[in-house]
Design a protein around this motif. Structure first.
Motif, mmCIF file in Angstrom:
data_model
loop_
_atom_site.group_PDB
_atom_site.id
_atom_site.type_symbol
_atom_site.label_atom_id
_atom_site.label_comp_id
_atom_site.label_asym_id
_atom_site.label_seq_id
_atom_site.Cartn_x
_atom_site.Cartn_y
_atom_site.Cartn_z
ATOM 1 N N LEU A 1 -8.112 11.909 12.839
ATOM 2 C CA LEU A 1 -7.686 11.279 14.091
ATOM 3 C C LEU A 1 -8.233 12.051 15.284
ATOM 4 O O LEU A 1 -8.756 11.448 16.231
ATOM 5 C CB LEU A 1 -6.162 11.198 14.157
ATOM 6 N N ASP A 2 -8.155 13.376 15.244
ATOM 7 C CA ASP A 2 -8.632 14.199 16.363
ATOM 8 C C ASP A 2 -10.151 14.107 16.527
ATOM 9 O O ASP A 2 -10.651 13.944 17.651
ATOM 10 C CB ASP A 2 -8.212 15.653 16.186
ATOM 11 N N GLU A 3 -10.880 14.208 15.437
ATOM 12 C CA GLU A 3 -12.344 14.107 15.514
ATOM 13 C C GLU A 3 -12.754 12.704 15.956
ATOM 14 O O GLU A 3 -13.680 12.538 16.739
ATOM 15 C CB GLU A 3 -12.977 14.449 14.165
ATOM 16 N N GLY A 4 -12.050 11.704 15.430
ATOM 17 C CA GLY A 4 -12.343 10.329 15.810
ATOM 18 C C GLY A 4 -12.067 10.072 17.279
ATOM 19 O O GLY A 4 -12.830 9.367 17.948
ATOM 20 N N TYR A 5 -10.987 10.654 17.788
ATOM 21 C CA TYR A 5 -10.663 10.472 19.203
ATOM 22 C C TYR A 5 -11.804 10.970 20.084
ATOM 23 O O TYR A 5 -12.210 10.294 21.030
ATOM 24 C CB TYR A 5 -9.351 11.179 19.569
ATOM 25 N N LYS A 6 -12.321 12.152 19.759
ATOM 26 C CA LYS A 6 -13.434 12.701 20.546
ATOM 27 C C LYS A 6 -14.655 11.792 20.485
ATOM 28 O O LYS A 6 -15.300 11.527 21.508
ATOM 29 C CB LYS A 6 -13.794 14.111 20.047
ATOM 30 N N ALA A 7 -14.980 11.303 19.288
ATOM 31 C CA ALA A 7 -16.132 10.399 19.137
ATOM 32 C C ALA A 7 -15.882 9.080 19.863
ATOM 33 O O ALA A 7 -16.783 8.530 20.512
ATOM 34 C CB ALA A 7 -16.422 10.151 17.661
ATOM 35 N N MET B 1 0.854 -1.182 0.000
ATOM 36 C CA MET B 1 0.000 0.000 0.000
ATOM 37 C C MET B 1 0.890 1.232 0.000
ATOM 38 O O MET B 1 2.025 1.184 0.497
ATOM 39 C CB MET B 1 -0.853 0.060 1.280
ATOM 40 N N SER B 2 0.369 2.329 -0.494
ATOM 41 C CA SER B 2 1.081 3.589 -0.345
ATOM 42 C C SER B 2 1.072 3.970 1.133
ATOM 43 O O SER B 2 0.235 3.494 1.913
ATOM 44 C CB SER B 2 0.412 4.692 -1.162
ATOM 45 N N LEU B 3 1.998 4.839 1.509
ATOM 46 C CA LEU B 3 2.023 5.305 2.889
ATOM 47 C C LEU B 3 0.698 5.981 3.231
ATOM 48 O O LEU B 3 0.156 5.785 4.319
ATOM 49 C CB LEU B 3 3.203 6.270 3.078
ATOM 50 N N GLY B 4 0.136 6.742 2.304
ATOM 51 C CA GLY B 4 -1.136 7.411 2.547
ATOM 52 C C GLY B 4 -2.266 6.437 2.798
ATOM 53 O O GLY B 4 -3.095 6.637 3.692
ATOM 54 N N ALA B 5 -2.320 5.365 1.996
ATOM 55 C CA ALA B 5 -3.368 4.357 2.190
ATOM 56 C C ALA B 5 -3.183 3.647 3.523
ATOM 57 O O ALA B 5 -4.152 3.376 4.241
ATOM 58 C CB ALA B 5 -3.359 3.356 1.039
ATOM 59 N N LEU B 6 -1.929 3.349 3.874
ATOM 60 C CA LEU B 6 -1.654 2.631 5.117
ATOM 61 C C LEU B 6 -1.971 3.488 6.344
ATOM 62 O O LEU B 6 -2.659 3.019 7.261
ATOM 63 C CB LEU B 6 -0.190 2.178 5.137
ATOM 64 N N ILE B 7 -1.543 4.731 6.369
ATOM 65 C CA ILE B 7 -1.835 5.579 7.528
ATOM 66 C C ILE B 7 -3.330 5.906 7.560
ATOM 67 O O ILE B 7 -3.925 6.020 8.628
ATOM 68 C CB ILE B 7 -0.956 6.857 7.568
ATOM 69 N N GLY B 8 -3.955 6.006 6.391
ATOM 70 C CA GLY B 8 -5.409 6.195 6.358
ATOM 71 C C GLY B 8 -6.123 5.021 7.004
ATOM 72 O O GLY B 8 -7.089 5.197 7.753
ATOM 73 N N LEU C 1 -18.727 -5.131 6.078
ATOM 74 C CA LEU C 1 -17.760 -4.354 5.320
ATOM 75 C C LEU C 1 -18.306 -3.915 3.964
ATOM 76 O O LEU C 1 -17.858 -2.917 3.410
ATOM 77 C CB LEU C 1 -16.468 -5.157 5.143
ATOM 78 N N GLN C 2 -19.265 -4.645 3.459
ATOM 79 C CA GLN C 2 -19.843 -4.309 2.163
ATOM 80 C C GLN C 2 -20.727 -3.057 2.230
ATOM 81 O O GLN C 2 -20.759 -2.269 1.291
ATOM 82 C CB GLN C 2 -20.654 -5.495 1.656
ATOM 83 N N THR C 3 -21.415 -2.867 3.341
ATOM 84 C CA THR C 3 -22.356 -1.752 3.438
ATOM 85 C C THR C 3 -21.986 -0.715 4.499
ATOM 86 O O THR C 3 -22.421 0.430 4.400
ATOM 87 C CB THR C 3 -23.776 -2.277 3.753
ATOM 88 N N ASP C 4 -21.211 -1.099 5.512
ATOM 89 C CA ASP C 4 -20.911 -0.199 6.629
ATOM 90 C C ASP C 4 -19.522 0.429 6.555
ATOM 91 O O ASP C 4 -19.155 1.212 7.430
ATOM 92 C CB ASP C 4 -21.015 -0.955 7.960
ATOM 93 N N TYR C 5 -18.750 0.072 5.545
ATOM 94 C CA TYR C 5 -17.347 0.490 5.500
ATOM 95 C C TYR C 5 -17.026 1.201 4.192
ATOM 96 O O TYR C 5 -17.328 0.703 3.113
ATOM 97 C CB TYR C 5 -16.449 -0.738 5.651
ATOM 98 N N LYS C 6 -16.421 2.362 4.338
ATOM 99 C CA LYS C 6 -15.901 3.088 3.190
ATOM 100 C C LYS C 6 -14.462 3.454 3.529
ATOM 101 O O LYS C 6 -14.221 4.192 4.504
ATOM 102 C CB LYS C 6 -16.720 4.346 2.919
ATOM 103 N N PRO C 7 -13.473 2.934 2.776
ATOM 104 C CA PRO C 7 -12.075 3.222 3.103
ATOM 105 C C PRO C 7 -11.786 4.724 3.154
ATOM 106 O O PRO C 7 -12.279 5.492 2.328
ATOM 107 C CB PRO C 7 -11.295 2.560 1.975
ATOM 108 N N PHE C 8 -11.013 5.121 4.132
ATOM 109 C CA PHE C 8 -10.580 6.497 4.290
ATOM 110 C C PHE C 8 -9.359 6.697 3.409
ATOM 111 O O PHE C 8 -8.344 6.009 3.580
ATOM 112 C CB PHE C 8 -10.264 6.765 5.766
ATOM 113 N N LYS C 9 -9.448 7.605 2.462
ATOM 114 C CA LYS C 9 -8.357 7.858 1.524
ATOM 115 C C LYS C 9 -7.916 9.320 1.638
ATOM 116 O O LYS C 9 -8.350 10.165 0.857
ATOM 117 C CB LYS C 9 -8.811 7.533 0.100
ATOM 118 N N PRO C 10 -7.060 9.594 2.604
ATOM 119 C CA PRO C 10 -6.624 10.978 2.800
ATOM 120 C C PRO C 10 -5.681 11.420 1.683
ATOM 121 O O PRO C 10 -4.918 10.614 1.144
ATOM 122 C CB PRO C 10 -5.887 10.916 4.135
#
Length: 164
Positions: free
Chosen positions: A85-91, A39-46, A66-75
Motif C-alpha cells: 500500500l505504501d509503495e503503491g501510494y508513492k507510485a 474470499m479469505s480476508l487476506g485475499a480480499l484485503i490483497g 486481465l489475462q496478460t497485465d494482471y497478476k493477483p496480489f496474494k499477501p
C-alpha cells in the motif's frame, strides 16, 4: 482545481482509510473466511490494495488485459500489505502528478483476452473500475472485522466502535 488535484485528495484519503483497516489486522486474521463461498480476508484485503495500485499500473495503459497485465496480489503477512500500500501510494501519487490533463479523456479498455469487458474514458475508469470497486470491497472488509470482533475504524466518520 484540476482533475489531478481532485484525485490526489481522494487518493490520500482512500489510502489512509485502507491503512486504518490494515493497522487493525494480525497475520492470523488473513486466513479468515466468513463462508465457504467468500474470499479469505487476506485475499480480499490483497484485492483492495491491488485496486489502489491500479492507478499506476492499469490507468497508465490504454488497453488493460486481465489475462496478460494482471497478476493477483496474494499477501501472506500484514507487513506485505502495508508495504504494498505504501509503495503503491508513492507510485500512484507520482502517476497522478505527471498525468497529462487530456489523458483523462482518452478511451481505456478493460478486457480478458479478446473479450472486452468495458470501454470508457480514463476519468470514468478511475472512478468506476478502481475507486468505487475498492470502496465496495473495503466495505466487505468491515463486515469481516465485525465478525472477528475487531473494532471497525471510521472511514467516512466515526464508526459504532468509536462512539462513546
Amino acid at each position: 482545481m484540476s482533475i489531478k488535484d481532485g484525485f490526489l485528495v481522494e487518493l490520500e484519503r482512500e489510502t489512509n482509510s485502507t491503512r486504518r483497516i490494515i493497522d487493525r489486522l494480525k497475520d492470523e486474521d488473513l486466513a479468515f473466511r466468513p463462508h465457504e463461498k467468500s474470499m479469505s480476508l487476506g485475499a480480499l484485503i490483497g484485492h483492495v490494495v491491488e485496486l489502489h495500485n491500479w492507478v499506476a499500473t492499469a490507468l497508465t495503459k490504454n488497453d488493460f488485459n486481465l489475462q496478460t497485465d494482471y497478476k493477483p496480489f496474494k499477501p501472506s503477512t500484514v507487513a506485505e500489505l502495508k508495504q504494498a500500500l505504501d509503495e503503491g501510494y508513492k507510485a500512484n501519487e507520482q502517476t497522478l502528478n505527471t498525468f497529462p490533463e487530456d489523458e483523462w479523456f482518452k478511451t481505456w479498455t478493460m478486457r480478458v483476452g479478446d473479450y472486452v469487458i468495458g470501454e470508457m474514458p480514463k476519468l470514468g475508469a478511475l472512478r468506476f473500475v478502481i475507486n468505487n470497486h475498492l470502496i465496495h470491497h473495503r466495505g466487505q472488509l468491515t463486515v469481516y472485522l465485525r465478525l472477528l470482533d475487531i473494532p471497525v475504524p471510521g472511514l467516512y466518520g466515526p464508526s459504532a466502535d468509536e462512539q462513546k
